[in-house]
Structure formats: structure tokens, C-alpha cells
Design a protein around this motif. Structure first.
Motif, PDB file in Angstrom:
ATOM      1  N   LEU A 176      17.795  44.119  70.126  1.00 19.24           N
ATOM      2  CA  LEU A 176      17.258  42.999  69.357  1.00 19.24           C
ATOM      3  C   LEU A 176      18.191  42.625  68.209  1.00 19.24           C
ATOM      4  CD1 LEU A 176      14.796  41.092  68.877  1.00 19.24           C
ATOM      5  CD2 LEU A 176      13.923  42.845  67.332  1.00 19.24           C
ATOM      6  N   CYS A 180      20.426  39.214  67.489  1.00 14.82           N
ATOM      7  CA  CYS A 180      20.034  38.388  66.334  1.00 14.82           C
ATOM      8  C   CYS A 180      20.937  38.610  65.131  1.00 14.82           C
ATOM      9  CB  CYS A 180      18.583  38.696  65.945  1.00 14.82           C
ATOM     10  SG  CYS A 180      17.360  38.255  67.199  1.00 14.82           S
ATOM     11  N   ARG A 181      22.083  39.243  65.336  1.00 12.82           N
ATOM     12  CA  ARG A 181      22.951  39.580  64.215  1.00 12.82           C
ATOM     13  C   ARG A 181      23.339  38.343  63.406  1.00 12.82           C
ATOM     14  NH1 ARG A 181      28.498  42.832  65.268  1.00 12.82           N
ATOM     15  NH2 ARG A 181      27.038  43.860  66.677  1.00 12.82           N
ATOM     16  N   ARG A 183      21.799  35.464  63.191  1.00  8.40           N
ATOM     17  CA  ARG A 183      20.631  34.885  62.515  1.00  8.40           C
ATOM     18  C   ARG A 183      20.324  35.662  61.234  1.00  8.40           C
ATOM     19  NH1 ARG A 183      15.922  32.152  62.534  1.00  8.40           N
ATOM     20  NH2 ARG A 183      14.021  33.256  61.919  1.00  8.40           N
ATOM     21  N   LEU A 300      12.521  37.863  64.460  1.00  8.54           N
ATOM     22  CA  LEU A 300      13.706  38.049  65.295  1.00  8.54           C
ATOM     23  C   LEU A 300      13.274  37.984  66.762  1.00  8.54           C
ATOM     24  CD1 LEU A 300      15.470  41.015  63.452  1.00  8.54           C
ATOM     25  CD2 LEU A 300      15.788  38.555  63.084  1.00  8.54           C
TER      26      LEU A 300
END
Length: 303
Positions: A176, A180-181, A183, A300
Motif C-alpha cells: 500500500l 501511495c508513496r 501521494r 490511501l
């Protein structure tokens, strides 16, 4: 927490409120609140706080001062026989309130008129006093991110550590966070920029006494509006409360967009920090883990 110690505390400090008689009252645990352990003892509600990082005794003292000044919608703690409001028990803060039956009942969504009354009550609190005129040490907004260290550590563990052994959500957290790094990085950059702009704009502005979390868990709607759990009271821009009202109830008074955005960003990042830290540590995959994983996905989204 040894329940006998709680009863001894009540016997020592609140014997003028309730007789200590085990044939009349029993200490009853209530699974309510994410940052406290709650008990009922006859006419008393006992809150054992576990939010030590964000705990300020002056916040509860301010609530009592509001109540004594005629703000009867403030469900404030009781003062003990020695005048104290927050008590130490085994290193944990304990706050004692009058028991309110409807505080444990199922909540019904408020009407527009009730929300208007909530806003009016919070506005009264905002203008109640100034820092120099309130004899309680209430923290002042600094537009900081107290969870930043926990967030950085959890993200680093998720991206660089061996998470498989932590529990059933360990490897899922790695996937996850990896996806989503960008974001998360953008949220953190925006939050830092907005925080700096808010600090500059707020400098020299008269602060408001804010509740901080006027949510369904902390507001009782009925013929009037009663507000409880004042442990997050802070001197801050009024948008601190308006952002919380908007998040909880979908509507709020107009506020300055910059400040509203700051409080929304800080809320989102605090939630991400709490849940990533939980799964970046040993966990069992119990019902709480399942619920908190679902909450993390609000911020996320996977895939």
C-alpha cells in the motif's frame, strides 16, 4: 489498571459526591473512547486517559471554568475535595465527570437547527476569554505535526523493513505504502507549506478557545446541545473547530480556506500516521486491526 485503585481514588477525593459502598455501587467498564478507558461508578464517570502525548490538564480546568461561568452546555469534569481536576494513578491521568445517561446511548443524526445551535455554542466558547484572562494553562496552536516522527518511522519500516513477520497486514502495508508513496509525499509537502502560511497569517491575531473535536462522539443533541470531552482544548484559530464540524457533520460556518485546509491536512496525516504505525509494528489481525485497516484505506486507497 487495578480497579481497586480507582475506587480508592474516588473514596479519597469524591466521598462528598458518592458514598463508597460496594453493596450500592460497582465499578462498571464501558468500551467507549479510543484514547481512554471509561468506567461508571454510581453517579460518576471515570476516564483514565491514555493519550499521554497530547494530554494537557489545563484543558480540563478550562472546561470547568466555562461551566462555572454559566456555559451549562459544557459537560465539565468535577473538582475533587482538594480542588484538583486531573489526578495521577499509576502514571496515568484520571478525570472524573458526572455520569450522563444519554452519553452512552445510541446517537441520532442532528437536525439543521441542532447544528446551528452547536455552531452558536462553539462561537460562545471562542470568545470566552483571552490567554491572559484564563487561569488555566491551555496549549497554543503552533501549526506543527506532533506525529511526524511516528509517521516517518512507520513509512520507512513499510518501505525498507521486513514486514512479513509483523502480522497479517505487514506485507499489505508495504504494498500500500509503495503504491501511495507519491501521494503521501505530496500531502506532506502541501501540509508543510500551508502550515507555514497559516503561522504567518495568524501571528498577532487574537486566539479563540477551541474544543478541537466537536464530533458525534463528543456532542449530545436533544432539546439543547451539550459538548463533552474537552481534553483537546487549545488556543487556535476558530477554523480548528469549523474544520472538525465540517468533517463530522458535513456542514459548518464559512471559514478562511487556508486554515480549513491546514486542519484537514493535519487530520489526514495524523490518521495515516496512526494506522501505518499500528501495522508497522507487531499486530495480530484482530477486529480492531481490521477496522483500522479499513480506515487507512480511506486516505490511501489500494490499487
Amino acid at each position: 489498571m487495578d480497579r481497586r485503585n480507582l475506587v480508592r481514588l474516588v473514596a479519597e477525593k469524591f466521598r462528598d459526591v458518592v458514598p463508597i459502598d460496594e453493596t450500592t455501587h460497582r465499578l462498571e467498564f464501558f468500551p467507549l473512547g479510543e484514547d481512554s478507558w471509561s468506567y461508571r461508578y454510581g453517579p460518576l464517570w471515570i476516564s483514565v486517559r491514555r493519550d499521554l502525548d497530547g494530554h494537557f490538564p489545563g484543558a480540563y480546568e478550562a472546561a470547568l471554568l466555562l461551566r462555572r461561568a454559566g456555559k451549562h452546555f459544557v459537560l465539565a469534569p468535577l473538582a475533587a475535595r482538594d480542588g484538583g481536576v486531573v489526578h495521577d494513578l499509576s502514571g496515568l491521568p484520571v478525570v472524573v465527570f458526572p455520569y450522563v445517561e444519554r452519553a452512552t446511548a445510541r446517537r441520532v443524526p442532528p437536525t439543521p437547527a441542532q447544528l446551528d445551535l452547536l455552531v452558536a455554542r462553539l462561537t460562545e466558547v471562542h470568545g470566552f476569554a483571552t490567554p491572559g484572562g484564563l487561569p488555566a494553562e491551555v496549549p497554543v496552536e503552533d501549526f506543527g505535526f506532533p506525529f511526524e516522527g511516528d509517521l516517518e518511522k512507520a513509512l520507512r519500516t513499510a518501505l525498507e523493513g521486513d514486514t512479513d513477520h509483523l502480522g497479517p497486514y505487514g506485507s499489505r502495508l508495504t504494498r500500500l505504502v509503495t503504491g501511495c508513496r507519491d501521494r503521501v509525499a505530496e500531502l506532506r509537502r502541501e501540509a508543510a507549506r500551508v502550515a507555514a502560511e497559516c503561522a504567518a497569517r495568524w501571528e498577532g491575531e487574537p486566539p479563540a478557545l477551541t474544543h478541537g473535536d466537536p464530533s458525534p462522539a463528543n456532542v449530545l443533541f436533544g432539546d439543547g446541545v451539550d459538548i463533552l470531552d474537552w481534553g483537546s482544548t487549545m488556543w487556535a484559530p476558530p477554523e480548528r473547530d469549523w474544520a472538525a464540524v465540517a468533517r463530522a457533520f458535513g456542514t459548518a460556518p464559512d471559514g478562511r480556506g487556508l486554515f480549513l485546509r491546514f486542519y484537514e491536512l493535519r487530520w489526514q496525516l495524523a490518521e495515516i500516521a496512526e494506522y501505518t504505525a499500528r501495522f508497522a509494528a507487531p499486530h495480530t489481525g484482530d477486529a480492531d486491526d481490521h477496522a483500522m485497516w479499513g480506515r487507512l484505506l480511506r486516505y490511501l486507497p489500494a490499487g
